[in-house]
Enzyme design. Structure first.
Site, PDB file in Angstrom:
ATOM      1  N   LEU A  33      -7.193  -4.666   2.420  1.00 11.72           N
ATOM      2  CA  LEU A  33      -6.872  -3.313   2.894  1.00 11.72           C
ATOM      3  C   LEU A  33      -5.467  -3.229   3.495  1.00 11.72           C
ATOM      4  O   LEU A  33      -4.960  -4.185   4.066  1.00 11.72           O
ATOM      5  CB  LEU A  33      -7.912  -2.876   3.934  1.00 11.72           C
ATOM      6  CG  LEU A  33      -9.369  -2.887   3.437  1.00 11.72           C
ATOM      7  CD1 LEU A  33     -10.312  -2.428   4.544  1.00 11.72           C
ATOM      8  CD2 LEU A  33      -9.545  -2.023   2.195  1.00 11.72           C
ATOM      9  N   GLY A  36      -2.512   2.356   3.248  1.00 14.53           N
ATOM     10  CA  GLY A  36      -2.994   3.416   2.359  1.00 14.53           C
ATOM     11  C   GLY A  36      -4.487   3.631   2.528  1.00 14.53           C
ATOM     12  O   GLY A  36      -4.960   4.774   2.646  1.00 14.53           O
ATOM     13  N   HIS A  37      -5.243   2.531   2.571  1.00 13.04           N
ATOM     14  CA  HIS A  37      -6.693   2.651   2.768  1.00 13.04           C
ATOM     15  C   HIS A  37      -7.000   3.273   4.134  1.00 13.04           C
ATOM     16  O   HIS A  37      -7.893   4.117   4.253  1.00 13.04           O
ATOM     17  CB  HIS A  37      -7.361   1.268   2.707  1.00 13.04           C
ATOM     18  CG  HIS A  37      -7.254   0.591   1.378  1.00 13.04           C
ATOM     19  ND1 HIS A  37      -6.502  -0.533   1.179  1.00 13.04           N
ATOM     20  CD2 HIS A  37      -7.817   0.888   0.180  1.00 13.04           C
ATOM     21  CE1 HIS A  37      -6.605  -0.917  -0.091  1.00 13.04           C
ATOM     22  NE2 HIS A  37      -7.385  -0.067  -0.715  1.00 13.04           N
TER      23      HIS A  37
END
Ligand code: PAF
Length: 192
Positions: A33, A36-37
Site C-alpha cells: 500500500l 494512493g490507496h
C-alpha cells in the site's frame, strides 16, 4: 479494524452492518500500500461509509508468472497502514476462498476493444483476470460504493463495464479518485 479470511463470515458481518443502516465503501487492493490507496480509504471514510479493504494478489491477472512471483508482499506494514488510515474491515482471502472452483473457469467477460487496446495489447488476459477477481469480491462485499484509482485509467473503464455486465450498476457507485504522485511527479504505485 476487524480482519476476515473467510467470505461467508465477512458476508454475515456486512449483512448485519447493512441492516443497521450503514453504507459500505470498498477499496480492493493487492497490498504493497501507498499514498494512493490511503487516499481511497480517506475518500470512503469522508463519504460516511463503513470502509472495507481487501488484500489479495490475484494470480489470474498476471499473464507473466515471473511478474506474479516478484510482486511485492508487505502484509505487516499494510495492516499498520490500514489501521492508521481508519479502515474498518480487512478481507484477506486465500486463493481457494476467491476461486473455490479453481482459476480455470470458462467465464468470459465481453469487454470489447477495451481489453485489446493500450495495456491490454501488451498483457493478454490481464483484464479478464481483473474482472474475475473484482466480480467475486463484489459478490462477497456487495458495497454501495467502490473506490478505485484513476492511475489505472483503463482498469477503471474495465471495472465500470464489468459492473454493468454483472447487473450491479443500480447497486454500486464506482468512484474514481485522482492519481497521487511522488514529489518528482512519478505516479505512486506498488511496483515503484
Ligand atoms: O489495481 C489493483 O490493485 C488490482 O488490479 C485490483 C483492482 C485490486 C484487482 O486485483
Amino acid at each position: 479494524m476487524i480482519l476476515f479470511k473467510r467470505s461467508n463470515e465477512l458476508r454475515n458481518y456486512l449483512d448485519s452492518k447493512r441492516k443497521q443502516g450503514q453504507k459500505l465503501g470498498f477499496v480492493p487492493t493487492m497490498g504493497a500500500l501507498h499514498g494512493g490507496h490511503i487516499s481511497l480509504i480517506a475518500g470512503s471514510k469522508k463519504d460516511g461509509n463503513l470502509c472495507i479493504s481487501s488484500i489479495f494478489i490475484n494470480p489470474t491477472q498476471f499473464n507473466d508468472p515471473a511478474d506474479f512471483k516478484k510482486y511485492p508482499v508487505t502484509l505487516e506494514k499494510d495492516i499498520v497502514i490500514l489501521e492508521a488510515s481508519g479502515c474498518d474491515v480487512l478481507f484477506l482471502p486465500s486463493v481457494e476462498e476467491i476461486y473455490p472452483g479453481g482459476t480455470n473457469t470458462a467465464i468470459h467477460y465481453d469487454l470489447g476493444s477495451l481489453e485489446t487496446i493500450l495495456e491490454g495489447h501488451y498483457r493478454p488476459g490481464h483484464f479478464q483476470g481483473v474482472c474475475m477477481v473484482v466480480h467475486r469480491l463484489l459478490d462477497i462485499v456487495r458495497p454501495d460504493n467502490l473506490y478505485i484509482g484513476q492511475k489505472d485509467y483503463q482498469q477503471c473503464m474495465v471495472i465500470k463495464k464489468l459492473v454493468g455486465l454483472i447487473g450491479m450498476t443500480e447497486m454500486i457507485d464506482v468512484n474514481i479518485s485522482p492519481t497521487l504522485r511522488e514529489p518528482d511527479g512519478l505516479a505512486m504505485s506498488s511496483r515503484n
